[in-house]
Design a protein around this motif. Structure first.
Motif, PDB file in Angstrom:
ATOM      1  N   LEU A  92       0.949  -1.344  -0.106  1.00  0.00           N
ATOM      2  CA  LEU A  92      -0.004   0.025  -0.128  1.00  0.00           C
ATOM      3  C   LEU A  92       0.926   1.399  -0.144  1.00  0.00           C
ATOM      4  CD1 LEU A  92      -2.991  -0.416   2.641  1.00  0.00           C
ATOM      5  CD2 LEU A  92      -3.105  -0.733   0.089  1.00  0.00           C
ATOM      6  N   ALA A  93       0.562   2.190  -0.667  1.00  0.00           N
ATOM      7  CA  ALA A  93       1.173   3.379  -0.916  1.00  0.00           C
ATOM      8  C   ALA A  93       0.483   4.477  -0.007  1.00  0.00           C
ATOM      9  CB  ALA A  93       1.278   4.025  -2.386  1.00  0.00           C
ATOM     10  N   HIS A  94       1.236   5.217   1.058  1.00  0.00           N
ATOM     11  CA  HIS A  94       0.621   6.194   1.729  1.00  0.00           C
ATOM     12  C   HIS A  94       1.232   7.563   1.640  1.00  0.00           C
ATOM     13  CE1 HIS A  94      -0.314   2.603   4.162  1.00  0.00           C
ATOM     14  NE2 HIS A  94      -0.849   3.170   4.798  1.00  0.00           N
ATOM     15  N   LEU A  95       0.468   8.544   1.383  1.00  0.00           N
ATOM     16  CA  LEU A  95       0.880   9.830   1.197  1.00  0.00           C
ATOM     17  C   LEU A  95       0.582  10.577   2.523  1.00  0.00           C
ATOM     18  CD1 LEU A  95       1.696  12.084  -0.906  1.00  0.00           C
ATOM     19  CD2 LEU A  95      -0.673  12.422  -1.593  1.00  0.00           C
ATOM     20  N   ASP A  96       1.512  11.164   2.918  1.00  0.00           N
ATOM     21  CA  ASP A  96       1.308  11.674   4.293  1.00  0.00           C
ATOM     22  C   ASP A  96       0.767  11.112   5.346  1.00  0.00           C
ATOM     23  OD1 ASP A  96       3.121  13.696   3.250  1.00  0.00           O
ATOM     24  OD2 ASP A  96       1.188  14.894   2.640  1.00  0.00           O
ATOM     25  N   GLY A  97       0.632   9.531   5.242  1.00  0.00           N
ATOM     26  CA  GLY A  97       0.197   8.610   6.232  1.00  0.00           C
ATOM     27  C   GLY A  97      -1.048   8.391   5.844  1.00  0.00           C
ATOM     28  N   THR A  98      -1.777   8.652   4.829  1.00  0.00           N
ATOM     29  CA  THR A  98      -3.050   8.343   4.278  1.00  0.00           C
ATOM     30  C   THR A  98      -2.753   7.263   3.200  1.00  0.00           C
ATOM     31  OG1 THR A  98      -4.028  10.521   4.690  1.00  0.00           O
ATOM     32  CG2 THR A  98      -5.234   8.867   3.188  1.00  0.00           C
ATOM     33  N   PRO A  99      -3.524   5.887   3.033  1.00  0.00           N
ATOM     34  CA  PRO A  99      -3.434   4.959   2.042  1.00  0.00           C
ATOM     35  C   PRO A  99      -3.966   5.716   0.636  1.00  0.00           C
ATOM     36  CG  PRO A  99      -4.943   4.395   3.580  1.00  0.00           C
ATOM     37  CD  PRO A  99      -4.283   5.643   3.981  1.00  0.00           C
ATOM     38  N   VAL A 100      -3.465   5.699  -0.380  1.00  0.00           N
ATOM     39  CA  VAL A 100      -3.634   6.208  -1.502  1.00  0.00           C
ATOM     40  C   VAL A 100      -3.498   5.372  -2.888  1.00  0.00           C
ATOM     41  CG1 VAL A 100      -3.256   8.613  -0.879  1.00  0.00           C
ATOM     42  CG2 VAL A 100      -1.493   7.434  -2.110  1.00  0.00           C
ATOM     43  N   GLY A 101      -2.980   4.353  -2.762  1.00  0.00           N
ATOM     44  CA  GLY A 101      -2.999   3.343  -4.087  1.00  0.00           C
ATOM     45  C   GLY A 101      -2.055   1.981  -3.655  1.00  0.00           C
ATOM     46  N   LEU A 102      -1.866   1.226  -4.440  1.00  0.00           N
ATOM     47  CA  LEU A 102      -1.339  -0.105  -4.310  1.00  0.00           C
ATOM     48  C   LEU A 102      -0.377  -0.291  -5.436  1.00  0.00           C
ATOM     49  CD1 LEU A 102      -2.429  -3.073  -3.164  1.00  0.00           C
ATOM     50  CD2 LEU A 102      -3.111  -3.422  -5.545  1.00  0.00           C
ATOM     51  N   LEU A 103       0.438  -1.165  -5.161  1.00  0.00           N
ATOM     52  CA  LEU A 103       1.526  -1.483  -5.970  1.00  0.00           C
ATOM     53  C   LEU A 103       1.898  -3.199  -5.832  1.00  0.00           C
ATOM     54  CD1 LEU A 103       4.312  -0.374  -7.810  1.00  0.00           C
ATOM     55  CD2 LEU A 103       5.501  -1.182  -5.680  1.00  0.00           C
ATOM     56  N   GLN A 104       2.200  -3.776  -7.019  1.00  0.00           N
ATOM     57  CA  GLN A 104       2.646  -5.089  -6.884  1.00  0.00           C
ATOM     58  C   GLN A 104       3.775  -5.163  -7.656  1.00  0.00           C
ATOM     59  OE1 GLN A 104      -1.229  -8.179  -7.309  1.00  0.00           O
ATOM     60  NE2 GLN A 104      -1.365  -6.612  -8.966  1.00  0.00           N
ATOM     61  N   TYR A 105       4.539  -6.064  -7.136  1.00  0.00           N
ATOM     62  CA  TYR A 105       5.770  -6.164  -8.032  1.00  0.00           C
ATOM     63  C   TYR A 105       6.422  -7.688  -7.747  1.00  0.00           C
ATOM     64  CZ  TYR A 105       8.814  -5.033  -3.970  1.00  0.00           C
ATOM     65  OH  TYR A 105       9.674  -4.943  -2.822  1.00  0.00           O
ATOM     66  N   CYS A 106       7.064  -8.060  -8.754  1.00  0.00           N
ATOM     67  CA  CYS A 106       7.653  -9.408  -8.639  1.00  0.00           C
ATOM     68  C   CYS A 106       8.821  -9.415  -9.758  1.00  0.00           C
ATOM     69  CB  CYS A 106       6.507 -10.610  -8.824  1.00  0.00           C
ATOM     70  SG  CYS A 106       6.087 -10.314 -10.723  1.00  0.00           S
ATOM     71  N   ARG A 107       9.560 -10.736  -9.366  1.00  0.00           N
ATOM     72  CA  ARG A 107      10.647 -11.143 -10.201  1.00  0.00           C
ATOM     73  C   ARG A 107       9.889 -11.974 -11.409  1.00  0.00           C
ATOM     74  NH1 ARG A 107      13.682 -15.906  -9.856  1.00  0.00           N
ATOM     75  NH2 ARG A 107      15.633 -15.806 -10.702  1.00  0.00           N
ATOM     76  N   LEU A 108      10.181 -11.552 -12.642  1.00  0.00           N
ATOM     77  CA  LEU A 108       9.613 -12.183 -13.790  1.00  0.00           C
ATOM     78  C   LEU A 108       9.811 -13.470 -13.945  1.00  0.00           C
ATOM     79  CD1 LEU A 108       9.700  -9.483 -16.223  1.00  0.00           C
ATOM     80  CD2 LEU A 108       7.502 -10.521 -15.599  1.00  0.00           C
ATOM     81  N   ALA A 109      10.912 -13.894 -13.412  1.00  0.00           N
ATOM     82  CA  ALA A 109      11.448 -15.378 -13.573  1.00  0.00           C
ATOM     83  C   ALA A 109      10.499 -16.286 -12.757  1.00  0.00           C
ATOM     84  CB  ALA A 109      13.221 -15.792 -13.207  1.00  0.00           C
ATOM     85  N   ASP A 110       9.972 -15.537 -11.580  1.00  0.00           N
ATOM     86  CA  ASP A 110       9.219 -16.467 -10.676  1.00  0.00           C
ATOM     87  C   ASP A 110       7.796 -16.650 -11.332  1.00  0.00           C
ATOM     88  OD1 ASP A 110      10.969 -16.593  -8.710  1.00  0.00           O
ATOM     89  OD2 ASP A 110      10.381 -14.759  -8.030  1.00  0.00           O
ATOM     90  N   TYR A 111       7.569 -16.420 -12.525  1.00  0.00           N
ATOM     91  CA  TYR A 111       6.300 -16.531 -13.239  1.00  0.00           C
ATOM     92  C   TYR A 111       6.632 -16.832 -14.644  1.00  0.00           C
ATOM     93  CZ  TYR A 111       4.051 -14.693  -9.084  1.00  0.00           C
ATOM     94  OH  TYR A 111       3.680 -14.253  -7.665  1.00  0.00           O
ATOM     95  N   PRO A 112       6.954 -18.003 -15.048  1.00  0.00           N
ATOM     96  CA  PRO A 112       7.629 -18.397 -16.365  1.00  0.00           C
ATOM     97  C   PRO A 112       6.468 -18.109 -17.424  1.00  0.00           C
ATOM     98  CG  PRO A 112       8.111 -20.159 -14.640  1.00  0.00           C
ATOM     99  CD  PRO A 112       7.220 -19.101 -14.068  1.00  0.00           C
ATOM    100  N   GLU A 113       5.173 -18.068 -17.205  1.00  0.00           N
ATOM    101  CA  GLU A 113       4.230 -18.226 -18.244  1.00  0.00           C
ATOM    102  C   GLU A 113       4.401 -16.811 -18.547  1.00  0.00           C
ATOM    103  OE1 GLU A 113       2.477 -17.307 -14.286  1.00  0.00           O
ATOM    104  OE2 GLU A 113       3.671 -18.678 -14.997  1.00  0.00           O
TER     105      GLU A 113
END
Length: 202
Positions: free
Chosen positions: A55-76
């Motif tokens: 969760l991204a927080h701007l000045d302490g307030t949740p404002v957005g979402l981020l997902q990230y991963c290593r591509l090699a962990d998802y061969p498809e």
């Protein structure tokens, strides 16, 4: 100031409210029942799969979402991207959204992406680059990537998240700062109108 923390199951009601917002639903096209959100985000929250969801927080307030991963962990996923560009072994990818529609178009998307990249370079020292495919119709998303410093390296067809969209996608890349021996992007695949640099977050 943007800060980050891992998504928790207690955040699922907030996430559902974001996924139901028209500006998010248009591109994520995600089921919003509690069961669907648990199915799709629960394993990462419980660390049963390698993707990280923050969760991204701007000045302490949740404002957005981020997902990230290593591509090699998802061969498809690597297989799907391979016709567009080479996927380095330690490449990572991100996906993102701004939850509050009133914050869209205020420059928050590029700020979130730049902040996320700094975290990735710090927390994942082996990450060589970040690759981000984005549907070509989502101009706000790929403009945010450009403003955050990513370069369009290829364009081609990928299966869209929303079946109403054309399969045309752009692929963006940014290399780890100061990385020596980085493979240069294949600029022969760049669309003629591409500009250097990297969706209001979707």
């Amino acid at each position: 100031m943007i800060t980050w923390r891992r998504l928790a199951e207690d955040d699922f009601p907030l996430l559902i409210s974001w996924l139901e917002q028209p500006h998010v639903a248009r591109w994520w096209n995600h089921e919003t029942s509690p069961e669907a959100v648990e199915r799709d985000f629960g394993p990462a929250v419980r660390r049963e799969e390698p993707a990280e969801v923050l969760l991204a927080h701007l000045d302490g307030t949740p404002v957005g979402l981020l997902q990230y991963c290593r591509l090699a962990d998802y061969p498809e996923y690597v297989k799907e991207l391979a016709p567009l560009a080479e996927v380095p072994a330690e490449a990572m990818t991100i996906d993102y959204l701004i939850g509050d529609p009133q914050l869209v178009g205020q420059g928050l998307g590029p700020r979130m992406i730049r902040s996320a990249l700094r975290s990735i370079w710090h927390d994942h020292p082996r990450a060589s680059c970040v690759l981000v495919p984005v549907v070509a119709a989502n101009r706000a998303s790929w403009r945010a990537l450009e403003k955050a410093g990513l370069l369009r390296i290829a364009s081609g067809d990928l299966e869209p998240d929303n079946p109403v969209d054309d399969p045309a996608h752009h692929l963006y890349r940014i290399d780890r700062p100061g990385r020596t021996g980085a493979d240069p992007p294949d600029l022969s695949r760049v669309a003629p109108h591409a500009t250097p640099g990297p969706g209001t977050a979707r």
